[in-house]
Design a protein around this motif. Sequence first.
Motif, PDB file in Angstrom:
ATOM      1  N   LYS A  36      55.508  39.797  53.666  1.00  0.00           N
ATOM      2  CA  LYS A  36      54.616  40.926  53.952  1.00  0.00           C
ATOM      3  C   LYS A  36      53.908  41.398  52.682  1.00  0.00           C
ATOM      4  CE  LYS A  36      57.293  42.154  57.950  1.00  0.00           C
ATOM      5  NZ  LYS A  36      58.537  42.831  58.355  1.00  0.00           N
ATOM      6  N   LYS A  37      54.679  41.570  51.633  1.00  0.00           N
ATOM      7  CA  LYS A  37      54.060  42.016  50.375  1.00  0.00           C
ATOM      8  C   LYS A  37      53.128  40.953  49.800  1.00  0.00           C
ATOM      9  CE  LYS A  37      57.268  45.559  48.855  1.00  0.00           C
ATOM     10  NZ  LYS A  37      58.532  45.794  48.110  1.00  0.00           N
ATOM     11  N   TYR A  38      53.542  39.695  49.959  1.00  0.00           N
ATOM     12  CA  TYR A  38      52.705  38.610  49.439  1.00  0.00           C
ATOM     13  C   TYR A  38      51.335  38.624  50.140  1.00  0.00           C
ATOM     14  CZ  TYR A  38      51.637  33.980  47.518  1.00  0.00           C
ATOM     15  OH  TYR A  38      51.086  32.926  46.839  1.00  0.00           O
ATOM     16  N   LEU A  39      51.364  38.821  51.449  1.00  0.00           N
ATOM     17  CA  LEU A  39      50.105  38.859  52.204  1.00  0.00           C
ATOM     18  C   LEU A  39      49.241  40.044  51.777  1.00  0.00           C
ATOM     19  CD1 LEU A  39      51.309  37.780  55.746  1.00  0.00           C
ATOM     20  CD2 LEU A  39      49.433  36.731  54.474  1.00  0.00           C
ATOM     21  N   GLU A  40      49.882  41.155  51.567  1.00  0.00           N
ATOM     22  CA  GLU A  40      49.115  42.310  51.080  1.00  0.00           C
ATOM     23  C   GLU A  40      48.462  42.009  49.736  1.00  0.00           C
ATOM     24  OE1 GLU A  40      51.426  45.969  51.004  1.00  0.00           O
ATOM     25  OE2 GLU A  40      52.077  45.473  53.059  1.00  0.00           O
ATOM     26  N   ALA A  41      49.256  41.381  48.864  1.00  0.00           N
ATOM     27  CA  ALA A  41      48.725  41.051  47.536  1.00  0.00           C
ATOM     28  C   ALA A  41      47.559  40.064  47.646  1.00  0.00           C
ATOM     29  CB  ALA A  41      49.837  40.487  46.657  1.00  0.00           C
ATOM     30  N   LYS A  79      45.344  39.908  49.911  1.00  0.00           N
ATOM     31  CA  LYS A  79      44.114  40.577  50.367  1.00  0.00           C
ATOM     32  C   LYS A  79      43.379  41.267  49.230  1.00  0.00           C
ATOM     33  CE  LYS A  79      45.846  41.257  54.999  1.00  0.00           C
ATOM     34  NZ  LYS A  79      46.728  42.167  55.729  1.00  0.00           N
ATOM     35  N   LYS A  80      44.134  41.636  48.202  1.00  0.00           N
ATOM     36  CA  LYS A  80      43.509  42.392  47.102  1.00  0.00           C
ATOM     37  C   LYS A  80      42.582  41.513  46.274  1.00  0.00           C
ATOM     38  CE  LYS A  80      47.235  45.672  47.078  1.00  0.00           C
ATOM     39  NZ  LYS A  80      48.610  45.857  46.609  1.00  0.00           N
ATOM     40  N   PRO A 103      48.665  33.448  56.259  1.00  0.00           N
ATOM     41  CA  PRO A 103      48.224  34.365  57.319  1.00  0.00           C
ATOM     42  C   PRO A 103      48.459  33.802  58.716  1.00  0.00           C
ATOM     43  CG  PRO A 103      46.594  34.266  55.566  1.00  0.00           C
ATOM     44  CD  PRO A 103      47.615  33.203  55.260  1.00  0.00           C
ATOM     45  N   LYS A 149      52.762  33.305  59.100  1.00  0.00           N
ATOM     46  CA  LYS A 149      53.648  34.485  59.122  1.00  0.00           C
ATOM     47  C   LYS A 149      54.169  34.773  60.537  1.00  0.00           C
ATOM     48  CE  LYS A 149      50.188  37.884  60.171  1.00  0.00           C
ATOM     49  NZ  LYS A 149      49.677  39.232  60.024  1.00  0.00           N
TER      50      LYS A 149
END
Lengths: 171, 171, 171, 171, 171, 171, 171, 171
Positions: free
Chosen positions: B163-168, B170-171, E15, E18
């Motif tokens: 989850k955190k990896y995916l958020e990162a 996107k940045k 993506p 997951k």
Amino acid sequence: MPEVAVIMGSDSDLPVMKAAAEILEKFSVGFELKILSAHRTPKETAAYVEKAPGRGVEVFIAGAGGAAHLPGVIAAYTILPVIGVPVKGSLEGLDALLSIVQMPPGIPVASVGINSVKNAALLAVEILALGDKNLSRRLAAYRKEMKKEVLARSGRLSGAGYKKYLEAMKK
Amino acid sequence: MPEVAVIMGSDSDLPVMKAAAEILEKFSVGFELKILSAHRTPKETAAYVEKAPGRGVEVFIAGAGGAAHLPGVIAAYTILPVIGVPVKGSLEGLDALLSIVQMPPGIPVASVGINSVKNAALLAVEILALGDKNLSRRLAAYRKEMKKEVLARSGRLSGAGYKKYLEAMKK
Amino acid sequence: MPEVAVIMGSDSDLPVMKAAAEILEKFSVGFELKILSAHRTPKETAAYVEKAPGRGVEVFIAGAGGAAHLPGVIAAYTILPVIGVPVKGSLEGLDALLSIVQMPPGIPVASVGINSVKNAALLAVEILALGDKNLSRRLAAYRKEMKKEVLARSGRLSGAGYKKYLEAMKK
Amino acid sequence: MPEVAVIMGSDSDLPVMKAAAEILEKFSVGFELKILSAHRTPKETAAYVEKAPGRGVEVFIAGAGGAAHLPGVIAAYTILPVIGVPVKGSLEGLDALLSIVQMPPGIPVASVGINSVKNAALLAVEILALGDKNLSRRLAAYRKEMKKEVLARSGRLSGAGYKKYLEAMKK
Amino acid sequence: MPEVAVIMGSDSDLPVMKAAAEILEKFSVGFELKILSAHRTPKETAAYVEKAPGRGVEVFIAGAGGAAHLPGVIAAYTILPVIGVPVKGSLEGLDALLSIVQMPPGIPVASVGINSVKNAALLAVEILALGDKNLSRRLAAYRKEMKKEVLARSGRLSGAGYKKYLEAMKK
Amino acid sequence: MPEVAVIMGSDSDLPVMKAAAEILEKFSVGFELKILSAHRTPKETAAYVEKAPGRGVEVFIAGAGGAAHLPGVIAAYTILPVIGVPVKGSLEGLDALLSIVQMPPGIPVASVGINSVKNAALLAVEILALGDKNLSRRLAAYRKEMKKEVLARSGRLSGAGYKKYLEAMKK
Amino acid sequence: MPEVAVIMGSDSDLPVMKAAAEILEKFSVGFELKILSAHRTPKETAAYVEKAPGRGVEVFIAGAGGAAHLPGVIAAYTILPVIGVPVKGSLEGLDALLSIVQMPPGIPVASVGINSVKNAALLAVEILALGDKNLSRRLAAYRKEMKKEVLARSGRLSGAGYKKYLEAMKK
Amino acid sequence: MPEVAVIMGSDSDLPVMKAAAEILEKFSVGFELKILSAHRTPKETAAYVEKAPGRGVEVFIAGAGGAAHLPGVIAAYTILPVIGVPVKGSLEGLDALLSIVQMPPGIPVASVGINSVKNAALLAVEILALGDKNLSRRLAAYRKEMKKEVLARSGRLSGAGYKKYLEAMKK
């Protein structure tokens, strides 16, 4: 004098391409058959195409299989109409079809169907008939003949019934 | 002196083909980029290909879409290795792929994947590295770098959780 | 010493792959033929590929059908050029072609056409000829020979007419 | 008087088919644009095609998507050349291409590539140019213009380098 | 302890991949996510796969696009079930599907549909449930839940009429 | 007691599907063969699938061609793993493959390759081996045997040369 | 009383399938819309289909995407005509088309084109019109209306010229 | 009086299309077989279709290969249901399937599978059975018969074992 140049990349295409010769003979259209490869004889192909109009050629028919570059390569050296025939060799002929029909903007090739050599020749005749009323009349007569043949078969099928008709077909 | 000639049929292919330039620059391999069409400039293409070895070219990379004849037409004029890149334009690039890869016996083209310009350049580097130990070392280092990058990402993924990896990402 | 390693996943591919051997013999290029599977002998394949350069191998040719992973798996273990040959087994060879040609960025494979083993070998010769003027001369001569053969056939076709030519072909 | 009839099955094809009009205007070839459907207005289509030669039409261009019957249906009612344009709507245009190009023996259609309306018009011009030296000269000039444009772009690319060229393309 | 290893060739697949993690979490099945490439990290991939059973892994899920060799390469190093997920990247995912599903005899891969990561995870759960009655009950409950949801929607559609239902969907 | 149910839609699939029986016999895994159609015997198929677990079935193998609904229909009635085998009948088996593999989210089917019945059976064995160490050992031994066979053939090929090897293959 | 049952596997198909409702309303044909899945609610689907004739249903329209089994599964439980609509979701809808149209001998499904919901409804109307002269008249009028619309557009195009027509289309 | 008109574009389709006659005879449904081409006899086809309702025809079955326009052309001239049968000739029948099934909005054709003439006839029977209880009963009986046959074969397979069953199949 040849009005139509029928070109194939390899003599292994001749058993398919001969149908063009047969149609052109039927319509008394002058033609010549050449084996010229876009890849193995590129310069000879270019030279032939550039000299062809001077010898009377008005339409090109080119057949090739696989990465079928021949019609497109011919089109690159002429402003005469080029008819491409995808010859089935691999992938059911889809590779040849796409290699022939998907030409870039500016240099058209007229593609007929896979192995549709007969239609390539008829298309050449249609094009030549625009400037030749006699040829046009013969084309119209050819169409009539085809129609009569279809209707005759349909009549025989109605008359004989499908079982007898199928038996007769086998003979 | 250019060791690799990178040719495309139209400048509309440049946004895809530039990746070849970037890889070749990264490996300090000399190259030149040319817009030459198999259909719109057939003679200039032939002339360029025939003169290229004299100017130091050892490998050709050619990209084209649709009825992608360019790599095959180049191959017809040279015995140097020709790498073809199918550029996606229509039919998801399948037409370009088949037009490039299905060459007839005798005149090979080395096809890479659809829009795989980067791999085309790396393949050129691999070929040139056969005669250049320095280049070979740089290639080996490049592979190591890629491996490290994959493993680093896998480590970050394990550490951060998906989850955190995916958020990162996107940045 | 083998300059080219010709690898196939199964001996059922040998009747197709032998054409590589024939071409390499014709050009007096050293080669060895191996049966090694990406899936059934993955470690032996990896070990073979890693040791190959030490034994003189400069180019790999790998043929496989279906989910044809062999060329890509070989490429993962070497920075030498890898030429992949999609062998037709199912789906007209389209599965093998896509499995070989659509490699991810970073690890190139040079694909030739479906069952185009001859071209795979010629591509290997072209690559080796970059560092071998003798081989280069032989390649140029081979091309000339091909050209002469095409023109000779075209001449015979013009001379004999297509009907007699076709009859002669059947003999 | 219209020399070329440009027919489409629906006005939703007009944004694609207008390129035919633009080319024909450029070459000062008379044409008319018609919306006629093989399926929704079959009789009006047949009647239009049969009367067209009397009004001067020499070539048909017909564009359609999906089960693209329009070019074939037109060809059934005329011996004039019919050029078919597969219009992309579904399946990347493959359905339209096959519906147009795979005509049965006897009734040819000249297919161009998917959405290749421009080439359809140029093919029509090539056909008409067989009987019109002026048009022929304009075609030759058009080809020269294209060639010059390609070479000019290649020159600008060489001069500016690919990075600046790409920036200039975006503007 | 991870019962399922979820492997992808690149973090660009995360993506999509997951969804496997989400399903496995929902069923409280232990798993780990790894980025490992068949081509860029072949040895690390092999080593990971060989050690995985010792760490509790019973099923592999591997996702990849293009020439998607990852599931097959994993299967070469294990006798545990390997589930392959073709990830759509090019050619609508057809290349990945064929590269995964068309494995040679002897080394099976279980393919699910293009981008069907959720089903890959459910298949893993079905396999693990053979030895875990609790998991089996949860699967049965999940199916019931799905059924109820479908019927509830059908009921709402009947009640509201399609126009209101569509409006509600947009909200 | 049958651990694997092998189901086919028609006895015309038996010549292909028998390979599953042969593999399962080789591994001493109990199985039963049934002819049950998703379309002609839908209720009997549903009833059979629902009762199968009570009779010991743990894995289903279902083969079908064309619009191959059988594996998906079976999966709708069970939470046991269902392995689908696309049987080639039309369109090179592509229709069967897509009908089997492209299942909607929630109801997975594990597809193997076209006509890959042997792999379907091996996949079933891999799944059953998760709970049966003996079976697991036999699987590992089977893999070793395959490896030895490949290497033996490669050795014979090296020893005999390709010409003699090919001659020996014909015998 | 519903004469036509319009069934879809998921409410995500409703934005496409609503066109059936609109046509059936236009022709004042009674219908009902249901969400029923071949895989998630197999028994409820079977039960609904078996009871439908008793409630007046004479024709089924079923839309589904991917491995689109719904129309075939419905056909397995009824001798009423079943019209299948392949809904585009993946692979441009080719998977759904083949899953619907390639039914085995004995259990027919009438397939329309990809996303051709409107035609599915019109086909249902044609079938019902065989026993309903009023409906037949309305169908004939609908056809006439379509024809008039096509001709009116062609007229406007001729009158305005293509440039103004295109501008008007954008408004 | 013929209730079903079975039309084919060429008598070469008769060996495939005869299966329609056999089914219609089995159900004692009146029919007539006609050879009529969308391209070679367009006017006769149109005239036949327009007069058919007056002679009792309620459903059309039309089979054609390649650019299979016949069913769509028939549909253009009638509001009776038209069932199209793609006849395999080239490209595995994919061209015929797409040419038949991808009809534009407004003019539906009901496509069955490639060469699925039997299903075309059964679909016609299903349509006619809506207004004929006797026919409906015969259809239900036909389904029962098919079911019994499948179950009988499954029983024989269970009884004899697959080896003996296969031997018996060969006899």
